[in-house]
Design a protein around this motif. Structure first.
Motif, PDB file in Angstrom:
ATOM      1  N   SER A   1      -5.020  -4.539  11.708  1.00 16.26           N
ATOM      2  CA  SER A   1      -5.148  -5.355  10.502  1.00 16.26           C
ATOM      3  C   SER A   1      -4.453  -6.705  10.661  1.00 16.26           C
ATOM      4  CB  SER A   1      -4.589  -4.614   9.284  1.00 16.26           C
ATOM      5  OG  SER A   1      -3.225  -4.313   9.446  1.00 16.26           O
TER       6      SER A   1
ATOM      7  N   ARG B   1      -0.076   4.704  13.646  1.00 23.38           N
ATOM      8  CA  ARG B   1       0.468   3.705  12.721  1.00 23.38           C
ATOM      9  C   ARG B   1       0.553   2.329  13.377  1.00 23.38           C
ATOM     10  NH1 ARG B   1       5.002   7.288  11.418  1.00 23.38           N
ATOM     11  NH2 ARG B   1       6.407   5.548  11.861  1.00 23.38           N
TER      12      ARG B   1
ATOM     13  N   LEU C   1      -2.581   6.335   7.585  1.00 19.14           N
ATOM     14  CA  LEU C   1      -1.169   6.001   7.436  1.00 19.14           C
ATOM     15  C   LEU C   1      -0.399   7.132   6.774  1.00 19.14           C
ATOM     16  CD1 LEU C   1      -1.306   2.242   6.353  1.00 19.14           C
ATOM     17  CD2 LEU C   1      -0.372   3.162   8.472  1.00 19.14           C
TER      18      LEU C   1
ATOM     19  N   ARG D   1      -7.952   3.728   6.281  1.00 15.69           N
ATOM     20  CA  ARG D   1      -6.675   3.332   6.858  1.00 15.69           C
ATOM     21  C   ARG D   1      -5.497   3.987   6.133  1.00 15.69           C
ATOM     22  NH1 ARG D   1      -4.168  -0.899   5.090  1.00 15.69           N
ATOM     23  NH2 ARG D   1      -2.337  -1.670   6.179  1.00 15.69           N
TER      24      ARG D   1
ATOM     25  N   TRP E   1     -10.215   0.177   4.162  1.00 16.41           N
ATOM     26  CA  TRP E   1      -8.898   0.301   3.520  1.00 16.41           C
ATOM     27  C   TRP E   1      -8.629   1.761   3.163  1.00 16.41           C
ATOM     28  CZ3 TRP E   1      -7.705   1.083  -1.938  1.00 16.41           C
ATOM     29  CH2 TRP E   1      -6.340   0.959  -2.231  1.00 16.41           C
TER      30      TRP E   1
ATOM     31  N   PRO F   1       0.486  -5.483   3.665  1.00 16.55           N
ATOM     32  CA  PRO F   1      -0.942  -5.334   4.005  1.00 16.55           C
ATOM     33  C   PRO F   1      -1.594  -6.673   4.334  1.00 16.55           C
ATOM     34  CG  PRO F   1      -0.394  -4.119   2.008  1.00 16.55           C
ATOM     35  CD  PRO F   1       0.782  -4.988   2.323  1.00 16.55           C
TER      36      PRO F   1
ATOM     37  N   ARG G   1       5.785  -3.195  10.120  1.00 18.04           N
ATOM     38  CA  ARG G   1       4.842  -2.593   9.179  1.00 18.04           C
ATOM     39  C   ARG G   1       4.621  -1.112   9.477  1.00 18.04           C
ATOM     40  NH1 ARG G   1      -0.412  -5.549   9.528  1.00 18.04           N
ATOM     41  NH2 ARG G   1      -0.930  -4.119   7.846  1.00 18.04           N
ATOM     42  N   ALA G   2       4.684  -0.748  10.746  1.00 15.06           N
ATOM     43  CA  ALA G   2       4.453   0.653  11.127  1.00 15.06           C
ATOM     44  C   ALA G   2       5.714   1.500  11.007  1.00 15.06           C
ATOM     45  CB  ALA G   2       3.914   0.721  12.552  1.00 15.06           C
TER      46      ALA G   2
ATOM     47  N   TYR H   1       8.278   0.648   5.882  1.00 12.21           N
ATOM     48  CA  TYR H   1       7.429   1.838   5.889  1.00 12.21           C
ATOM     49  C   TYR H   1       8.225   3.062   5.456  1.00 12.21           C
ATOM     50  CZ  TYR H   1       4.565   5.677   7.643  1.00 12.21           C
ATOM     51  OH  TYR H   1       3.843   6.835   7.743  1.00 12.21           O
TER      52      TYR H   1
ATOM     53  N   ASP I   1       0.866  -1.178   0.000  1.00 11.49           N
ATOM     54  CA  ASP I   1       0.000   0.000   0.000  1.00 11.49           C
ATOM     55  C   ASP I   1       0.903   1.227   0.000  1.00 11.49           C
ATOM     56  OD1 ASP I   1      -2.340  -1.381  -0.086  1.00 11.49           O
ATOM     57  OD2 ASP I   1      -2.682  -1.342   2.081  1.00 11.49           O
TER      58      ASP I   1
ATOM     59  N   ASP J   1       2.357   0.762   3.741  1.00  7.14           N
ATOM     60  CA  ASP J   1       2.260  -0.525   4.428  1.00  7.14           C
ATOM     61  C   ASP J   1       3.021  -1.549   3.607  1.00  7.14           C
ATOM     62  OD1 ASP J   1       1.646  -2.914   5.701  1.00  7.14           O
ATOM     63  OD2 ASP J   1      -0.439  -2.379   6.074  1.00  7.14           O
TER      64      ASP J   1
ATOM     65  N   ALA K   1      -1.525  -1.111  12.355  1.00  6.32           N
ATOM     66  CA  ALA K   1      -0.820  -2.361  12.041  1.00  6.32           C
ATOM     67  C   ALA K   1      -1.300  -3.498  12.942  1.00  6.32           C
ATOM     68  CB  ALA K   1       0.683  -2.165  12.188  1.00  6.32           C
TER      69      ALA K   1
END
Length: 634
Positions: free
Chosen positions: A390, A383, A375, A371, A368, A358, A404-405, A333, A273, A355, A387
């Motif tokens: 999800s 953030r 983000l 989100r 989505w 995802p 991810r964050a 990220y 993403d 992301d 993460a």
């Protein structure tokens, strides 16, 4: 001592390699074809001696349009970019494309060098400089100084060198505590040493003997030796060019584009993403579902773009999107990337990762959309929460959410404080030390639990509730039992459900029997009391009461209430007889050390079938266990 990477950019034959040789005395063209044709085809490398005794790595990139993919493989990790424009030709197509690429890659510091000044007169130089200023307007080069130089005569070279020294002094220090990461841009083998890779260290540091992983394959390797600028060293740092000799992996299993990194520091995915920016001078718009070339680090991959809320991104536009790949990629990220058109292959955009891995969200899901907006603008706490949320349906560990964050750079203490803040705000639930679930996910589970129990109560009105194990497997069939039990305990604590005698029900559910149903149950109990240690099978008792309404539910209700004890799928026993049998078993084994099946059968004055069922039940509840052909106490 600062460690920095200098990178060149510019049109083919504008003198990038000659400028580097004039600055360093080193020739970056290493391939026979490059020397024969007089142009750079692949990446070249050199270094510049600094006043403090350090060395700045230099990456020389090809300028020909056919080799932009090679240029992109070396552009990542550049701290200081030198845009080279030949005075006799001025700004050319690859000048503009390289400029756009550097801008998209978020490089912040740059110098502009007009080369080949010995080939033109001063009036032409002034005109050429004006066109350069127009070309760099709106980019990070807009305020960059322009130097005039000639690698042939040496004029202006020292001024460029001093400007590089001064710019490097103002560059920020790199964080040495980040996990190590180095995209691989070259692979070869050395006789007697084995596999060697080269690349620019993006983050962290590496030491001889370190165990690392090659991504996206996640294959473990060991660092045998390290060279920086052709000198053996024990460790290397972010901002340095390295040649690393690797053990445990053959050369043919490594290619340009893979990433050498600390173990478990990257997430592998086929989806990203992202936020995309299309430069104002891009030759094409980016349309929804377009196939594009994706470049990051030294890697290139094909992707399909799915735009958020738009059919296309026109030149000058910025938007949110999902990129789908047919191969694994591994980014972090906010990593920058470049997008090039599928055909013709020209640069059309770039952006940042929002992301890198995802989970679950489909692009038509409004969640989505929301989100991605968060983000794009969200702070650290937001953030991490997104993460965790999800990843909650997958019970992802906190480390995955941290990756991810983009919070890998945080100290353990700072990260613990962010998690504590989320707990105190009741936005997350701590399942274990390693797994956090979002409150939103638990609320959804609670709603699902209510729906399951509501349906159960409608279908089974004579049952006081659903057995915990049945609810657990219906609610979360693939999740560890201890995880599900802790979630159910939390739902119980919140009053969303209630539990009594191992049965779970909705808080307001109360079942009651009619007088006729109570009479039938009393008759059933009487049959078991009369039968003693030779109870009827379920089929027999149900056949006896088959003219009544829902006799199987009435029998099941007796078991749930404890008025009967379930021995196995076919047999139940009155609890008074079970207590008598239990007392005998304990007394006999304590006195004699063990109990034979035949002795137990004779004592209860029943058949072997019932004796086995009762003793097997005692084994299941861990009162006894078999040892050979006798039973002993646990």
């Amino acid at each position: 001592m600062k460690h920095v990477i200098i990178g060149t950019a510019g049109h083919v034959d504008h003198g990038k390699s000659s400028l580097i040789k004039a600055l360093t005395g080193l020739q970056t063209d290493r391939l026979a074809e490059e020397k024969k044709r007089g142009i750079t085809i692949d990446l070249g490398f050199a270094w510049l001696d600094l006043p403090d005794g350090g060395k700045a790595g230099i990456v020389d990139v090809p300028g020909h349009e056919r080799f932009v993919h090679n240029m992109l493989a070396g552009a990542g990790g550049i701290d200081l970019a030198i845009l080279v424009v030949a005075a006799d030709e001025g700004v050319m197509p690859q000048t503009e494309e390289h400029l756009a690429i550097l801008d998209l890659l978020d490089i912040k510091q740059g110098l502009i060098v007009m080369t080949k000044i010995d080939l033109v007169d001063p009036e032409w130089l002034d005109l050429a400089e004006e066109t350069v200023r127009e070309a760099v307007a709106g980019t990070f080069f807009a305020q960059a100084p322009i130097f005039r130089a000639s690698a042939y005569t040496g004029e202006g070279i020292e001024a460029v060198r001093q400007a590089i020294f001064q710019t490097i002094q103002g560059l920020p220090e790199k964080n040495p505590d980040l996990a190590f990461r180095e995209p691989i841009d070259r692979v070869f083998s050395v006789e007697g040493f084995g596999t060697v890779i080269t690349g620019t260290i993006f983050e962290g540091q590496v030491k001889v003997g370190d165990k690392l992983m090659v991504y996206p394959q996640a294959r473990e390797v060991r660092v045998r030796s390290i060279q920086v600028h052709e000198t053996d060293v024990e460790e290397a740092f972010a901002g340095q060019r390295t040649a690393i000799n690797l053990a445990q992996i053959p050369k043919d299993q490594l290619v340009r584009g893979q990433v050498l990194a600390s173990p478990d520091s990257l997430e592998v995915s086929q989806i990203l993403d992202v936020e995309i920016r299309v430069p104002a001078h891009a030759p094409f718009a980016i349309k929804d579902r377009s196939r594009l070339h994706f470049h990051y680090g030294a890697a290139e991959a094909l992707c399909q773009v799915r735009l958020l809320g738009a059919e296309s991104l026109e030149p000058g536009d910025t938007g949110l999107a999902r990129l789908n790949f047919q191969e694994d990629v591994c980014l972090k990220y906010h990593d920058p990337f470049v997008l090039r058109f599928f055909s013709p292959v020209v640069t059309v955009g770039g952006g940042h990762v929002l992301d890198p891995c995802p989970r679950t969200f489909r692009i038509k899901n409004p969640a989505w959309h929301q989100r991605l907006q968060y983000l794009r603008q969200g702070d650290i706490q937001t953030r991490l929460l997104l993460a965790i949320d999800s990843g909650s349906p997958h019970f992802d560990p906190l480390t995955k959410a941290v990756h991810r964050a983009g919070l890998d750079q945080m100290t353990p203490q700072a990260l613990a404080q962010v998690c504590q803040d989320l707990l105190e705000d009741k936005q997350v639930f701590k399942l274990t030390e390693q797994i956090y679930l979002s409150t939103a996910f638990l609320l959804n589970l609670g709603a699902s639990c209510v729906r399951i129990l509501n349906n159960f109560h409608q279908v089974q009105p004579l049952k006081a509730g659903m057995r915990r194990e049945a609810l657990r497997t219906t609610l979360l069939s693939d999740v560890r039992i201890d995880y599900t039990d802790k979630i159910l305990d939390d739902l119980l604590a919140q009053g969303i459900i209630k539990e009594q005698a191992g049965l779970i029900a909705l808080p307001d559910f109360n079942f009651s029997l009619t007088a006729e149903q109570e009479k039938i149950q009393a008759a059933m109990i009487s049959e078991y009391q009369k039968a003693g240690f030779s109870p009827p099978e379920n089929a027999e008792i149900l056949a006896q009461f088959n003219k009544q309404d829902r006799p199987e539910d009435l029998l099941s209700n007796l078991i749930d209430r404890g008025d009967l004890v379930r021995l196995d799928d076919k047999l139940n026993l009155h609890p008074d007889f079970l207590a008598e049998a239990k007392a005998y078993v304990i007394s006999e084994i304590e006195q004699n050390g063990s109990l034979k099946l035949a002795d137990f059968r004779d004592h209860i004055n029943s058949s072997r079938k019932y004796a086995v069922a009762i003793l097997d039940y005692f084994d299941r509840i861990k009162l006894t266990r078999m040892k050979g052909d006798v039973r002993i106490l646990l």
